[in-house]
Design a protein around this motif. Structure first.
Motif, PDB file in Angstrom:
ATOM      1  N   LYS A  94      -7.180  21.913  -3.806  1.00  0.00           N
ATOM      2  CA  LYS A  94      -7.113  21.319  -2.430  1.00  0.00           C
ATOM      3  C   LYS A  94      -6.170  19.984  -2.267  1.00  0.00           C
ATOM      4  CE  LYS A  94     -10.492  19.456   0.984  1.00  0.00           C
ATOM      5  NZ  LYS A  94     -12.081  19.138   1.166  1.00  0.00           N
ATOM      6  N   THR A  95      -5.539  19.751  -1.382  1.00  0.00           N
ATOM      7  CA  THR A  95      -4.552  18.733  -1.208  1.00  0.00           C
ATOM      8  C   THR A  95      -5.498  17.559  -0.624  1.00  0.00           C
ATOM      9  OG1 THR A  95      -2.941  20.074  -0.785  1.00  0.00           O
ATOM     10  CG2 THR A  95      -2.254  17.765  -0.207  1.00  0.00           C
ATOM     11  N   ILE A  96      -5.179  16.558  -1.402  1.00  0.00           N
ATOM     12  CA  ILE A  96      -5.989  15.213  -1.056  1.00  0.00           C
ATOM     13  C   ILE A  96      -5.020  14.034  -0.733  1.00  0.00           C
ATOM     14  CG2 ILE A  96      -8.208  15.731  -1.789  1.00  0.00           C
ATOM     15  CD1 ILE A  96      -7.750  14.044  -4.311  1.00  0.00           C
ATOM     16  N   LYS A  97      -5.388  13.182  -0.053  1.00  0.00           N
ATOM     17  CA  LYS A  97      -4.260  11.962   0.192  1.00  0.00           C
ATOM     18  C   LYS A  97      -5.012  11.017  -0.669  1.00  0.00           C
ATOM     19  CE  LYS A  97      -2.439  13.025   4.747  1.00  0.00           C
ATOM     20  NZ  LYS A  97      -2.288  12.699   6.341  1.00  0.00           N
ATOM     21  N   ILE A  98      -4.037  10.229  -1.381  1.00  0.00           N
ATOM     22  CA  ILE A  98      -4.466   9.031  -2.322  1.00  0.00           C
ATOM     23  C   ILE A  98      -3.907   7.778  -1.776  1.00  0.00           C
ATOM     24  CG2 ILE A  98      -4.484   8.233  -4.711  1.00  0.00           C
ATOM     25  CD1 ILE A  98      -5.875  10.810  -4.547  1.00  0.00           C
ATOM     26  N   THR A  99      -4.425   6.755  -1.625  1.00  0.00           N
ATOM     27  CA  THR A  99      -4.060   5.420  -1.384  1.00  0.00           C
ATOM     28  C   THR A  99      -4.292   4.448  -2.461  1.00  0.00           C
ATOM     29  OG1 THR A  99      -4.253   5.883   0.998  1.00  0.00           O
ATOM     30  CG2 THR A  99      -4.179   3.545   0.648  1.00  0.00           C
ATOM     31  N   GLU A 100      -3.022   3.985  -2.778  1.00  0.00           N
ATOM     32  CA  GLU A 100      -3.226   2.762  -3.828  1.00  0.00           C
ATOM     33  C   GLU A 100      -2.588   1.584  -3.399  1.00  0.00           C
ATOM     34  OE1 GLU A 100      -1.105   4.521  -7.066  1.00  0.00           O
ATOM     35  OE2 GLU A 100      -2.811   6.006  -7.584  1.00  0.00           O
ATOM     36  N   VAL A 101      -3.181   0.467  -3.830  1.00  0.00           N
ATOM     37  CA  VAL A 101      -2.718  -1.077  -3.604  1.00  0.00           C
ATOM     38  C   VAL A 101      -2.168  -1.726  -4.867  1.00  0.00           C
ATOM     39  CG1 VAL A 101      -3.576  -3.178  -2.545  1.00  0.00           C
ATOM     40  CG2 VAL A 101      -4.383  -1.127  -1.761  1.00  0.00           C
ATOM     41  N   TYR A 102      -1.103  -2.382  -4.654  1.00  0.00           N
ATOM     42  CA  TYR A 102      -0.456  -2.872  -5.676  1.00  0.00           C
ATOM     43  C   TYR A 102      -0.095  -4.448  -5.115  1.00  0.00           C
ATOM     44  CZ  TYR A 102       0.376   1.479  -8.061  1.00  0.00           C
ATOM     45  OH  TYR A 102       0.256   2.696  -8.541  1.00  0.00           O
ATOM     46  N   LYS A 144       0.649  -1.087  -0.008  1.00  0.00           N
ATOM     47  CA  LYS A 144      -0.037  -0.046  -0.069  1.00  0.00           C
ATOM     48  C   LYS A 144       0.775   1.208  -0.128  1.00  0.00           C
ATOM     49  CE  LYS A 144      -3.626  -2.437   2.596  1.00  0.00           C
ATOM     50  NZ  LYS A 144      -4.379  -2.186   3.850  1.00  0.00           N
ATOM     51  N   ILE A 145       0.660   2.185  -0.980  1.00  0.00           N
ATOM     52  CA  ILE A 145       1.342   3.204  -0.972  1.00  0.00           C
ATOM     53  C   ILE A 145       0.414   4.586  -0.664  1.00  0.00           C
ATOM     54  CG2 ILE A 145       2.906   2.529  -2.482  1.00  0.00           C
ATOM     55  CD1 ILE A 145       1.539   4.556  -4.663  1.00  0.00           C
ATOM     56  N   ARG A 146       1.062   5.629  -0.240  1.00  0.00           N
ATOM     57  CA  ARG A 146       0.230   6.838   0.069  1.00  0.00           C
ATOM     58  C   ARG A 146       0.812   7.925  -0.533  1.00  0.00           C
ATOM     59  NH1 ARG A 146      -1.163   6.826   5.876  1.00  0.00           N
ATOM     60  NH2 ARG A 146      -2.782   5.424   4.950  1.00  0.00           N
ATOM     61  N   TYR A 147       0.268   8.967  -1.084  1.00  0.00           N
ATOM     62  CA  TYR A 147       0.723   9.927  -1.548  1.00  0.00           C
ATOM     63  C   TYR A 147      -0.129  11.166  -1.506  1.00  0.00           C
ATOM     64  CZ  TYR A 147      -1.247   8.964  -5.962  1.00  0.00           C
ATOM     65  OH  TYR A 147      -2.147   8.747  -7.160  1.00  0.00           O
ATOM     66  N   GLN A 148       0.213  12.513  -1.865  1.00  0.00           N
ATOM     67  CA  GLN A 148      -0.859  13.691  -2.023  1.00  0.00           C
ATOM     68  C   GLN A 148      -0.748  14.070  -3.183  1.00  0.00           C
ATOM     69  OE1 GLN A 148       0.697  16.589   1.013  1.00  0.00           O
ATOM     70  NE2 GLN A 148      -0.093  15.309   2.709  1.00  0.00           N
ATOM     71  N   ARG A 149      -1.803  14.668  -3.688  1.00  0.00           N
ATOM     72  CA  ARG A 149      -2.038  15.300  -4.857  1.00  0.00           C
ATOM     73  C   ARG A 149      -2.996  16.294  -4.822  1.00  0.00           C
ATOM     74  NH1 ARG A 149      -5.331  11.652  -8.929  1.00  0.00           N
ATOM     75  NH2 ARG A 149      -7.003  12.560  -7.805  1.00  0.00           N
ATOM     76  N   VAL A 150      -2.704  17.524  -5.636  1.00  0.00           N
ATOM     77  CA  VAL A 150      -3.585  18.630  -5.647  1.00  0.00           C
ATOM     78  C   VAL A 150      -4.678  18.553  -6.588  1.00  0.00           C
ATOM     79  CG1 VAL A 150      -3.755  21.171  -5.899  1.00  0.00           C
ATOM     80  CG2 VAL A 150      -1.658  19.962  -4.806  1.00  0.00           C
TER      81      VAL A 150
END
Length: 164
Positions: free
Chosen positions: A20-28, A9-15
């Protein structure tokens, strides 16, 4: 050498479009020989598209079989299949559970595709079809395959000279 499936699981931020800055979680899901190899494969896969990310979860996932269907579907379904055999000694039916992963557009299609792949080899029943949050599945590549794909080729004359 036995390969295993690891879920990272990774987490990063994107505008977003509203600044607005949102946190994204992705699963590989990666096929690797160890936790270290799995971590390296996730970094290798994700780093090209996402520069600043954090790997915050890495765990083994019990998957017996992964089916890649070339229909362009990005949804991955986890399917539980019970193979039924008869135990002569105990005079009872024995059920052996297997977990499989397949990409499909919907649960019905995942069920049908698994049924096609299993055919009529043994008695089985499909008990669960669940959608996962897996974004991408990365199969195992041996170091030799990676070298060939990356274009690390040598001229034939050089190979022949080294062989002599």
């Amino acid at each position: 050498m036995s390969n295993c499936w690891y879920q990272g699981k990774i987490r990063y931020q994107r505008v977003d479009e509203k600044d607005k800055t949102i946190k994204i979680t992705e699963v590989y899901l990666v096929d690797a020989v160890s936790y270290t190899d799995a971590e390296a494969r996730i970094y290798e896969t994700v780093a090209t598209n996402t520069p600043d990310f954090q790997l915050f979860g890495l765990s083994r996932m019990r998957i017996h079989e992964v089916f890649f269907v070339d229909e362009g579907s990005e949804k991955w379904f986890k399917v539980k299949v019970n193979f039924i055999s008869f135990d002569e000694k105990a005079q009872k039916e024995k059920r052996t559970a297997y977990t499989m992963l397949i990409n499909a557009d919907n649960p019905l299609l995942a069920y049908q595709l698994i049924s096609e792949r299993l055919g009529t080899v043994e008695d089985y029943e499909i008990t669960d079809v669940n959608i996962t949050n897996i974004l991408e599945v990365v199969p195992y590549e041996s170091p030799e395959e990676k070298k060939l794909k990356s274009g690390n080729f040598k001229p034939l004359a050089e190979v022949m000279a080294n062989a002599e």
